[in-house]
Design an enzyme around this catalytic site. Structure first.
Site, mmCIF file in Angstrom:
data_model
loop_
_atom_site.group_PDB
_atom_site.id
_atom_site.type_symbol
_atom_site.label_atom_id
_atom_site.label_comp_id
_atom_site.label_asym_id
_atom_site.label_seq_id
_atom_site.Cartn_x
_atom_site.Cartn_y
_atom_site.Cartn_z
ATOM 1 N N HIS A 126 -3.692 -4.035 -2.638
ATOM 2 C CA HIS A 126 -2.520 -3.749 -1.811
ATOM 3 C C HIS A 126 -1.593 -2.809 -2.575
ATOM 4 O O HIS A 126 -1.153 -3.125 -3.685
ATOM 5 C CB HIS A 126 -1.770 -5.045 -1.480
ATOM 6 C CG HIS A 126 -2.491 -5.917 -0.499
ATOM 7 N ND1 HIS A 126 -2.531 -7.296 -0.627
ATOM 8 C CD2 HIS A 126 -3.198 -5.616 0.607
ATOM 9 C CE1 HIS A 126 -3.230 -7.799 0.378
ATOM 10 N NE2 HIS A 126 -3.646 -6.803 1.139
ATOM 11 N N TYR A 133 -0.650 -5.995 -7.290
ATOM 12 C CA TYR A 133 -1.405 -6.907 -8.172
ATOM 13 C C TYR A 133 -2.421 -7.765 -7.427
ATOM 14 O O TYR A 133 -2.589 -8.941 -7.740
ATOM 15 C CB TYR A 133 -0.449 -7.811 -8.967
ATOM 16 C CG TYR A 133 0.770 -7.109 -9.503
ATOM 17 C CD1 TYR A 133 0.667 -6.036 -10.393
ATOM 18 C CD2 TYR A 133 2.042 -7.502 -9.124
ATOM 19 C CE1 TYR A 133 1.788 -5.395 -10.884
ATOM 20 C CE2 TYR A 133 3.180 -6.864 -9.604
ATOM 21 C CZ TYR A 133 3.043 -5.809 -10.483
ATOM 22 O OH TYR A 133 4.160 -5.167 -10.958
ATOM 23 N N HIS A 134 -3.171 -7.161 -6.483
ATOM 24 C CA HIS A 134 -4.141 -7.930 -5.705
ATOM 25 C C HIS A 134 -5.541 -7.315 -5.726
ATOM 26 O O HIS A 134 -6.144 -7.115 -4.668
ATOM 27 C CB HIS A 134 -3.667 -8.056 -4.253
ATOM 28 C CG HIS A 134 -2.362 -8.744 -4.084
ATOM 29 N ND1 HIS A 134 -1.574 -8.604 -2.943
ATOM 30 C CD2 HIS A 134 -1.694 -9.604 -4.893
ATOM 31 C CE1 HIS A 134 -0.484 -9.334 -3.070
ATOM 32 N NE2 HIS A 134 -0.532 -9.940 -4.240
ATOM 33 N N PRO A 135 -6.129 -7.015 -6.882
ATOM 34 C CA PRO A 135 -7.486 -6.455 -6.880
ATOM 35 C C PRO A 135 -8.507 -7.475 -6.384
ATOM 36 O O PRO A 135 -8.479 -8.639 -6.768
ATOM 37 C CB PRO A 135 -7.728 -6.086 -8.348
ATOM 38 C CG PRO A 135 -6.821 -6.997 -9.123
ATOM 39 C CD PRO A 135 -5.606 -7.175 -8.250
#
Length: 534
Positions: A296, A469-471
């Site tokens: 994101h 911070y959403h890999p």
């Protein structure tokens, strides 16, 4: 040196890994080893909710990854914090508890992933949860993970929620309930004013179990595969010794969307030509390993205010001392603050069936966590696209397992992604023009009043947007031969090896990813125990 042996070896003590260590060791007849590359969660800032200002970009607890120059961001490189400590990223994230939309999991099931529909995963979310609001059809009580209401409010965030309602968006008191759409306030993974990380929730209560061994400072180098089966995990301990943890039943890889494909490739599982180019023997030619990377991307609007915000509260040493004392005495005040207070899950237009953008509203502003707040009164409206079409990849840099991989997110590679993020910024501006929020804003600091056209807004996004911070997605689950794991999370082509973390997501969920990571850990533990019983 093969002095360690267990039925199950879990690689990575992040959100899912902590769940697995807890659930698998509930059976006293089996033994479990949990390997964590980082140290114990003894840094006091980990346990203070606002402590992410001190832990992000701190190499003692953060891997401090960095992306390759990204064409979609005009060649910029982004810092990608990831937890390197017990609890993984749940020990330094923004504490926001978001499950995503039921439609996310319905799409997973429609792709052929049996057992992953909304009706399948909702009981797992409830089992994990100790919801402060109590039990209902969507929430559980008595689980390890405490989920609390916001303990802090600020007028600027309340004004944003009211202005968004004036813009026609409904108020939603529970975006984790029947419907996600609307505006309201975040739910947090906190317990009595302290962070409830996966390590606090799942490890701390059971760390003395005789059948569980937690090994920190254990950096996995590769998985030992013999005759097509995972038989051990090779790692380097804190003293620099090369060791092997032998596996009697299964190894479970829970190293995250960067770590898991990295370890697979160094174990000989990945795209054959790529592995050969780094001198790695190919055991399973699986080109999907490391691909399908999703994240994101957030555009952060900063608006200067004509009244004090948290920027002003934390600026003086006296105020910092007062805030600290309030937290020590009452577990309240600004130190209980999560990354954001208010939120909104909105649709960019009638052509979209479910929310496709998310807002994070913060009563402060800064260039990034860890760099300190701006020297003026301001707040932040962060907007991100929930379901990006763009896909990036993780690749090896060289043959050394301790070298960081290359991370290429490939942001804003599709017209839908570009159009959606620009529309999100325009919606943010429309909300800012409405009462009661408009009366509190002095001027728009970023992107600024001169940035008006869609083209100018997109260029501003390219020059300033950052990760939220959403890999996810780099070890995709699926029923096709190209998938890395099957719907039972078994790695295709290798026996006794599973993956359980956000890397298995075929598509990113529509929201923050910590709650789904914990759900995946719960699901994996059920699958492993079911297969063992057979």
């Amino acid at each position: 040196m093969s002095d360690l042996e267990a039925d199950y070896v879990v690689i990575g003590a992040g959100s899912a890994g902590c769940v697995l260590a807890n659930r698998l060791s509930e059976d006293p007849s089996v033994s479990v080893i949990l390997l964590e590359a980082g140290g114990r969660d003894t840094n006091p800032w980990i346990h203070v909710p606002v402590g992410y200002f001190k832990t992000m970009h701190n190499p003692s607890v953060d891997w401090c990854f960095k992306t390759e120059p990204d064409p979609g961001l005009n060649g910029r490189r982004l810092e990608w914090p990831r937890g390197k400590v017990l609890g993984g990223s749940s020990s330094l994230n923004g504490l926001l508890y978001v499950r995503g939309q039921k439609e996310d999991y319905e799409r997973w099931r429609q792709m052929g992933n049996a057992g992953w529909s909304w009706d399948d995963v909702l009981p797992l979310f409830k089992r994990a949860e100790d919801q402060e609001r109590g039990e209902d059809d969507y929430h559980g009580v008595g689980g390890p993970l405490t989920v609390s209401n916001m303990r802090l409010s600020r007028p600027i965030c309340d004004a944003w929620v009211a202005a968004a309602q004036n813009a026609g968006y409904p108020f939603n008191s529970d975006y984790n309930g029947p419907e996600q759409e609307g505006v309201g306030y975040f739910q947090l993974t906190t317990r009595r004013g302290r962070r409830c990380s996966a390590a606090v929730a799942y490890l701390r209560p059971i760390r003395d179990r005789a059948n569980l061994r937690i090994v920190t400072r254990a950096r996995t180098r590769h998985i030992v595969i013999e005759d097509g089966r995972a038989t051990g995990v090779a790692f380097r301990d804190g003293a620099g010794r090369d060791r092997v943890a032998r596996v009697r039943r299964e190894a479970i890889l829970s190293a995250g969307s960067i770590g898991s494909p990295h370890i697979l490739m160094h174990s000989g599982i990945g795209e054959g030509a790529h592995l050969k180019s780094h001198g790695i023997d190919v055991l399973v030619d699986r080109p999907a390993v490391g691909r399908n990377l999703q994240d994101h991307l957030q555009a952060r609007l900063v608006l200067k205010c004509n009244e004090p915000t948290l920027n002003d509260e934390v600026r003086s040493l006296y105020n910092q001392m007062r805030i600290g004392l309030k937290y020590l005495m009452f577990r309240s005040g600004p130190m209980t603050m999560a990354a954001s207070l208010a939120t909104g899950f909105l649709r960019t237009g009638p052509q979209v069936e479910t929310p496709d953008i998310q807002f994070h509203i913060q009563p402060w502003s800064a260039d990034s966590p860890g760099e300190g707040v701006h020297p003026f009164s301001a707040f932040t409206m962060s907007v991100c696209q929930l379901r990006p079409e763009s896909r990036g990849e993780i690749r090896l840099k060289d043959s050394d397992p301790e070298s960081y991989p290359t991370i290429s997110p490939n942001y804003l590679a599709t017209e839908t992604d570009r159009r959606t993020i620009v529309e999100g910024v325009k919606i943010a501006r429309r909300i800012a023009e409405l009462p009661p929020l408009a009366g509190k804003i002095r001027e728009e600091f970023r992107p600024g009043p001169d940035v008006r056209t869609d083209e100018a807004l997109l260029d501003w996004v390219r020059n300033s947007a950052t990760t939220i911070y959403h890999p996810t997605g780099t070890c995709r689950m699926g029923v096709d031969e190209g998938a890395v794991v099957d719907p039972r999370l078994r790695v295709r082509g290798v026996a006794n090896l599973r993956i359980a973390d956000c890397s298995i997501m075929p598509e990113i969920v529509s929201g923050n990813t910590n709650a789904p990571a914990i759900m995946i850990g719960e699901k994996a533990s059920d699958l492993i125990r079911e297969d063992a019983a057979r």
